[in-house]
Design a protein around this motif. Sequence first.
Motif, PDB file in Angstrom:
ATOM      1  N   ALA A 142       4.688  -8.433  33.522  1.00 41.95           N
ATOM      2  CA  ALA A 142       3.479  -8.808  34.257  1.00 41.95           C
ATOM      3  C   ALA A 142       3.789  -9.225  35.690  1.00 41.95           C
ATOM      4  CB  ALA A 142       2.748  -9.941  33.531  1.00 41.95           C
ATOM      5  N   THR A 143       5.003  -9.718  35.922  1.00 43.47           N
ATOM      6  CA  THR A 143       5.382 -10.145  37.279  1.00 43.47           C
ATOM      7  C   THR A 143       6.413  -9.221  37.916  1.00 43.47           C
ATOM      8  OG1 THR A 143       7.119 -11.583  36.390  1.00 43.47           O
ATOM      9  CG2 THR A 143       4.930 -12.562  36.725  1.00 43.47           C
ATOM     10  N   ALA A 144       6.808  -8.182  37.209  1.00 44.04           N
ATOM     11  CA  ALA A 144       7.907  -7.324  37.673  1.00 44.04           C
ATOM     12  C   ALA A 144       7.584  -6.639  38.997  1.00 44.04           C
ATOM     13  CB  ALA A 144       8.239  -6.288  36.599  1.00 44.04           C
ATOM     14  N   VAL A 145       6.370  -6.098  39.110  1.00 46.32           N
ATOM     15  CA  VAL A 145       5.995  -5.374  40.330  1.00 46.32           C
ATOM     16  C   VAL A 145       6.070  -6.292  41.546  1.00 46.32           C
ATOM     17  CG1 VAL A 145       4.044  -4.320  41.537  1.00 46.32           C
ATOM     18  CG2 VAL A 145       4.615  -3.597  39.211  1.00 46.32           C
ATOM     19  N   ALA A 146       5.509  -7.483  41.425  1.00 47.60           N
ATOM     20  CA  ALA A 146       5.515  -8.430  42.545  1.00 47.60           C
ATOM     21  C   ALA A 146       6.932  -8.853  42.906  1.00 47.60           C
ATOM     22  CB  ALA A 146       4.667  -9.652  42.203  1.00 47.60           C
ATOM     23  N   GLU A 147       7.777  -9.039  41.884  1.00 48.28           N
ATOM     24  CA  GLU A 147       9.157  -9.451  42.135  1.00 48.28           C
ATOM     25  C   GLU A 147       9.960  -8.340  42.814  1.00 48.28           C
ATOM     26  OE1 GLU A 147      11.291 -12.529  41.369  1.00 48.28           O
ATOM     27  OE2 GLU A 147       9.280 -12.806  42.182  1.00 48.28           O
ATOM     28  N   ILE A 148       9.776  -7.124  42.366  1.00 45.91           N
ATOM     29  CA  ILE A 148      10.477  -5.987  42.994  1.00 45.91           C
ATOM     30  C   ILE A 148      10.089  -5.885  44.461  1.00 45.91           C
ATOM     31  CG2 ILE A 148      10.605  -3.459  43.057  1.00 45.91           C
ATOM     32  CD1 ILE A 148      10.372  -3.570  39.938  1.00 45.91           C
ATOM     33  N   ASP A 149       8.796  -5.972  44.739  1.00 48.27           N
ATOM     34  CA  ASP A 149       8.341  -5.868  46.127  1.00 48.27           C
ATOM     35  C   ASP A 149       8.847  -7.034  46.974  1.00 48.27           C
ATOM     36  OD1 ASP A 149       7.099  -3.518  45.534  1.00 48.27           O
ATOM     37  OD2 ASP A 149       5.044  -4.261  45.745  1.00 48.27           O
ATOM     38  N   ARG A 150       8.852  -8.230  46.394  1.00 45.52           N
ATOM     39  CA  ARG A 150       9.340  -9.400  47.143  1.00 45.52           C
ATOM     40  C   ARG A 150      10.795  -9.207  47.568  1.00 45.52           C
ATOM     41  NH1 ARG A 150      12.560 -13.642  46.030  1.00 45.52           N
ATOM     42  NH2 ARG A 150      12.726 -13.120  43.797  1.00 45.52           N
ATOM     43  N   VAL A 151      11.607  -8.743  46.645  1.00 44.85           N
ATOM     44  CA  VAL A 151      13.035  -8.600  46.916  1.00 44.85           C
ATOM     45  C   VAL A 151      13.305  -7.454  47.889  1.00 44.85           C
ATOM     46  CG1 VAL A 151      15.234  -7.987  45.829  1.00 44.85           C
ATOM     47  CG2 VAL A 151      13.751  -9.694  44.775  1.00 44.85           C
ATOM     48  N   LEU A 152      12.638  -6.324  47.695  1.00 45.34           N
ATOM     49  CA  LEU A 152      12.858  -5.193  48.599  1.00 45.34           C
ATOM     50  C   LEU A 152      12.348  -5.496  50.006  1.00 45.34           C
ATOM     51  CD1 LEU A 152      12.066  -2.107  46.315  1.00 45.34           C
ATOM     52  CD2 LEU A 152      14.291  -3.047  46.946  1.00 45.34           C
ATOM     53  N   ASN A 153      11.238  -6.203  50.110  1.00 44.86           N
ATOM     54  CA  ASN A 153      10.752  -6.598  51.435  1.00 44.86           C
ATOM     55  C   ASN A 153      11.734  -7.547  52.125  1.00 44.86           C
ATOM     56  OD1 ASN A 153       8.326  -5.148  51.755  1.00 44.86           O
ATOM     57  ND2 ASN A 153       7.204  -6.599  50.468  1.00 44.86           N
TER      58      ASN A 153
END
Length: 559
Positions: A142-153
């Motif tokens: 449920a939080t994976a998408v937001a976490e991936i984007d946070r780290v890549l950004n």
Amino acid sequence: MSEFPVGEFLFKRIQELGIETIFGVPGDYELALLDLVEPAGLKWTGTPNELVGAYAADGYARQKGAGALVTTFGPGELSALCGIGGANCESVPIVHIVGYPTEAAQKSGNILHHTLGDLKYDHYVKMSSELSCATTVLHDPATAVAEIDRVLNAMIYHSKPVYIGISEDVAYAKVSVSTLDKKLVHSLPVGDLAVETRAISDIIAKLEASNGAVIIVDGGANRSSWAPFVDPLVDALKVPVFVTCLGKGAVDESSPYFGGAYGGIDSWPNVVKMVESSDCILWLGRLPSDFNTGAFTEHVNPSTVIDFQRFSIEIGETKFDAKISHVLPKLIEAIKGNASLTSRPTRPLVSQPPLPRKPASDLITQDWVWERLSSFLKPGDLLVSETGTAQFGVLGTRLPSGASHWTQAVWGSIGYATGAAVGASIGAKETGKFKRLVLLTGEGSLQMTIQAFSLLNRHGIVPIVFVLNNAGYTVERYFHGWGAIYNDVPDWDYGKIFSGMAPNSGARGYKITKRHDMDALLDDPEVQNATYPQVIDFALAKDDAPTPLKLVFKGKKQG
């Protein structure tokens, strides 16, 4: 398809960054994840070990803007950390993806392989956190998408490595395809225009008041992000430009304003005089490390330096919140529109150092070979130099227009250049920017990562590898232990190893001990225009080193 796996989302995000190839080594905790690489439109390049994979991702990132590496939990990821440390040190953005045991396995209470046997699964991410600007281990879809984007950004913003841990069950959990609609942030945020304007105004004022401005091109602040502005700046300002060890390759050396390399005591005296007497130094990406400054023997007046960094411009004691990649293009236009600067008469340029004296014997010497390479290189060549004698020697090689070069002068991990050259070759092929790869390395360094040559066959890599064979670790001898056995390395037949690791590539090896043979080989059109990999193993005296390196060690002893 309204949904797709989290793992595919991750790889689609990586593709969005312009990455086409992922490097790594398969392991059981990541195998199912790797099945999602190709569906996401990416190519997989397996490397002989994780360290070579990390180096390859670094070299690839320097060509493409970012790189990606996949390893398995524990031994796999830790084997890559030396390469990740170098990327952190020299501001190279790499996403390190680590395959984890499933959530159920982690909670089972059973001791799993690749752990420390204590039922804890956060040891390794803690280690990586010291070398990464952001980390995450994905436990909840449920939080994976937001976490991936946070780290890549964060990776793009800071230009540093990041870490993403993901297990098979999370990788195959479904998320909406619409999650791709929101794009990553591909560039630094727009700066404060008023602040940038004040910084540029102050720079112009310093230039107008200057009678001897120079430009120094260094290698900090993620060089590749601002390097395209270097030659336009030189052409606009029309003042002498110099490179440091880390800046070599970012300037068109066919320019009439190119004055050579500056690094304190290891520089040509005329260069030292012009730089250290300058009343205004535009220093791009300054990174004052020991090997980049001639062991801290630079003597410039700090008040003359305009220091351009990724997030700041410093003029004397005033620091502006402005970014080098945003300010440089605006500064170039401001210079072009300034009649006071554009109408100035051309200043006398720095004279070039004399050519090395022809050796009395027919032995190959360091200074001779580096000058000789100037006429061997071609426009469009991509050079990668190993830490040590090669990165100092190449400072005496004049690069043709359109050629590029880099080295790892701060982290300085021997063996880096071989793995990085493989990744750079693949990245260069994807961009179409460079025609030929030239690797400059020593035999001691090459023995650390020679397995990388096994990738030549599978990926159509066609390098020319120059092996500086000086019977051991010459730089270490200069530090300590001149005749010590620990500075010796075994003698290998690099030509046979080269061919053996790429048996169907047509690879050829040459072992050269005489200067006239080396001269003839470099003039040979077949060598110049080869469509197959080549290794040129040439003998040097173990006490020989490029003059700049000798001067550094002489200065260290005197200091």
